[in-house]
Design a protein around this motif. Structure first.
Motif, PDB file in Angstrom:
ATOM      1  N   ALA A  58       0.820  -1.210   0.000  1.00  0.00           N
ATOM      2  CA  ALA A  58       0.000   0.000   0.000  1.00  0.00           C
ATOM      3  C   ALA A  58       0.855   1.261   0.000  1.00  0.00           C
ATOM      4  O   ALA A  58       1.999   1.264   0.458  1.00  0.00           O
ATOM      5  N   ALA A  59       0.261   2.345  -0.471  1.00  0.00           N
ATOM      6  CA  ALA A  59       0.974   3.624  -0.575  1.00  0.00           C
ATOM      7  C   ALA A  59       1.552   4.094   0.753  1.00  0.00           C
ATOM      8  O   ALA A  59       2.712   4.537   0.806  1.00  0.00           O
ATOM      9  N   PRO A  60       0.814   4.042   1.875  1.00  0.00           N
ATOM     10  CA  PRO A  60       1.407   4.494   3.142  1.00  0.00           C
ATOM     11  C   PRO A  60       2.616   3.655   3.557  1.00  0.00           C
ATOM     12  O   PRO A  60       3.594   4.183   4.091  1.00  0.00           O
ATOM     13  N   THR A  61       2.525   2.355   3.310  1.00  0.00           N
ATOM     14  CA  THR A  61       3.622   1.459   3.676  1.00  0.00           C
ATOM     15  C   THR A  61       4.868   1.778   2.865  1.00  0.00           C
ATOM     16  O   THR A  61       5.977   1.871   3.410  1.00  0.00           O
ATOM     17  N   LYS A  62       4.689   1.938   1.567  1.00  0.00           N
ATOM     18  CA  LYS A  62       5.831   2.269   0.703  1.00  0.00           C
ATOM     19  C   LYS A  62       6.451   3.607   1.089  1.00  0.00           C
ATOM     20  O   LYS A  62       7.681   3.753   1.121  1.00  0.00           O
ATOM     21  N   LEU A  63       5.595   4.578   1.402  1.00  0.00           N
ATOM     22  CA  LEU A  63       6.102   5.908   1.740  1.00  0.00           C
ATOM     23  C   LEU A  63       6.878   5.884   3.053  1.00  0.00           C
ATOM     24  O   LEU A  63       7.948   6.495   3.159  1.00  0.00           O
ATOM     25  N   THR A  64       6.377   5.162   4.048  1.00  0.00           N
ATOM     26  CA  THR A  64       7.084   5.080   5.320  1.00  0.00           C
ATOM     27  C   THR A  64       8.426   4.373   5.152  1.00  0.00           C
ATOM     28  O   THR A  64       9.441   4.786   5.732  1.00  0.00           O
ATOM     29  N   LYS A  65       8.443   3.321   4.361  1.00  0.00           N
ATOM     30  CA  LYS A  65       9.699   2.612   4.105  1.00  0.00           C
ATOM     31  C   LYS A  65      10.720   3.546   3.452  1.00  0.00           C
ATOM     32  O   LYS A  65      11.888   3.608   3.874  1.00  0.00           O
ATOM     33  N   LEU A  66      10.286   4.288   2.454  1.00  0.00           N
ATOM     34  CA  LEU A  66      11.186   5.238   1.789  1.00  0.00           C
ATOM     35  C   LEU A  66      11.673   6.305   2.759  1.00  0.00           C
ATOM     36  O   LEU A  66      12.852   6.688   2.755  1.00  0.00           O
TER      37      LEU A  66
END
Length: 402
Positions: A58-66
């Motif tokens: 999901a978008a929030p997960t990818k953004l937090t990882k980045l």
């Protein structure tokens, strides 16, 4: 509180570590309960994260990882339930970035210091007007309501606070998470957050989190499904003013033990609160060829729908456990396997012991069922946690959106 060694690590009443604030609010994403919140540290904290392996991350997960991977640092995490912001394409990515910026602006910090976490229904656009309103309501308090605001089908918040002494300083480590269904890590439909006032470098924290998750959250299963939004995030702000923890020291070992206690407790809480579950199931494997194989066998047993249904039905059909072992590629002494349930030995040397069925049924009525297996193939061990499979699980997931 006097604590001077690893042996004196203590679980205490839930509280936020020094320098951390939290709050929650009802933004309207869910009908009648808080559905948004945040964690904030007075100073930028060293940070680490682990994330779902689902390809539709999901978008929030990818953004937090980045965000975390830039410098292993965060000052805040803003989160919501009721909507996963998953499988929403470019709009989902844009909305996650906007949610990050809104929180940063409200806290007057840089957006690169803010993590995002969402959970809920997949494939529905994030209602950004409600997100904006929710963020505008959040304050810098010590509100424990945040532990409820992230829940979906969970029946209760999952929390723990552990205190220990390192470098003559009292260290507080607090964890909370959500997760009930779609649990089959690497990772699960879970969000987990750990805050600590210990001083530890981000790279060391990442290594500790990754290895500990492999032994805890990645050893639970409820239904064999892996979600799109899962993550565990840790923030360490150093407010306890200890000397930075370094691997190889006694203080580091003490902190690691406290940290593992937090993650183990949360993992077991998730397993025991599986959707519709009536029993927590723990599987301990001994005599494994390697630790990896011990872990694989333990998880195969606890993840078997046949075993889960057997436990729900309180039926001592140990053949279900044997088939689960046999489905793995682990080394097994085919003539030397032992199986016990709550201390009652059902199998010895791969043959039934003839134990009375009524006695097995009686022990299977307990809220916690422990299955001990010896593969007789080595000296390694493994452990996993799960739950039984009930009619209620089907009922919950047949009407998840209604």
């Amino acid at each position: 509180m006097q604590m001077t060694s690893e042996d004196s690590i203590e679980v205490s009443k839930f509280t936020w570590p020094k320098g951390f604030y939290a709050d929650s609010t009802h933004a309207g994403l869910k009908p009648d309960q808080d559905d948004m919140g945040w964690i904030y540290s007075e100073t930028p904290a060293d940070a680490a994260g682990v994330y779902t392996t689902n390809q539709f991350q999901a978008a929030p997960t990818k953004l937090t990882k980045l965000t975390i991977n830039v410098a292993h640092q965060l000052q805040a995490v803003v989160m919501n339930s009721g909507n996963a912001n998953s499988c929403n394409g470019e709009q989902g990515e844009t909305d996650a970035l906007l949610m990050q910026k809104m929180a940063a602006d409200r806290l007057k910090i840089d957006a690169s210091e803010v993590g995002i976490a969402s959970t809920g229904v997949i494939g529905e656009p994030l209602p950004m007007a409600k997100i904006k309103d929710g963020i505008s309501q959040l304050k810098l308090t010590h509100n424990v309501g945040l532990t409820k605001a992230i829940l979906t089908t969970d029946t209760h918040p999952k929390t723990i606070t552990v205190k220990c002494m390192v470098d003559g300083k009292e260290i507080t480590t607090t964890g909370f998470c959500k997760g009930s269904g779609m649990i089959h890590p690497n990772m699960a439909t879970m969000l987990g957050f750990v805050t600590t006032d210990a001083a530890i470098a981000g790279a060391d924290l990442q290594h500790l989190l990754s290895t500990t998750v492999d032994e805890t959250f990645n050893q639970i299963t409820v239904d064999g499904d892996t979600s799109t939004n899962d993550m565990v995030v840790v923030m360490a702000n150093g407010a306890a003013e200890n000397e930075p923890l370094e691997e190889g020291t006694a203080d580091y070992s003490t902190f690691v033990s406290a940290f593992k206690k937090v993650l183990t407790h949360l993992a077991q809480e998730i397993a025991g609160d599986g959707e519709g579950a009536s029993k927590l199931v723990e599987v301990n494997v001994a005599g494994a060829y390697s630790h990896l194989e011990g872990q694989q066998v333990a998880k195969a047993i606890v993840g078997s729908n046949l075993v889960k249904a057997m436990i729900f039905g309180e039926d001592g059909n140990w053949g279900r456990i044997m088939q689960a072992i046999g489905q793995t590629t682990a080394h097994v002494d085919l003539n030397g396997v032992s199986v016990s349930i709550n201390g009652l030995q059902l199998v010895k040397n791969s043959l039934g012991t003839g134990i009375d069925d009524d006695e097995v049924t009686k022990t299977l009525k307990q809220k916690k069922v422990t299955i001990d297996v010896d593969l007789n193939a080595g000296k390694a061990t493994g452990t996993a946690w799960g739950c039984d499979l009930t009619y209620k699980y089907v009922q919950i997931n047949a009407s998840y959106r209604s």
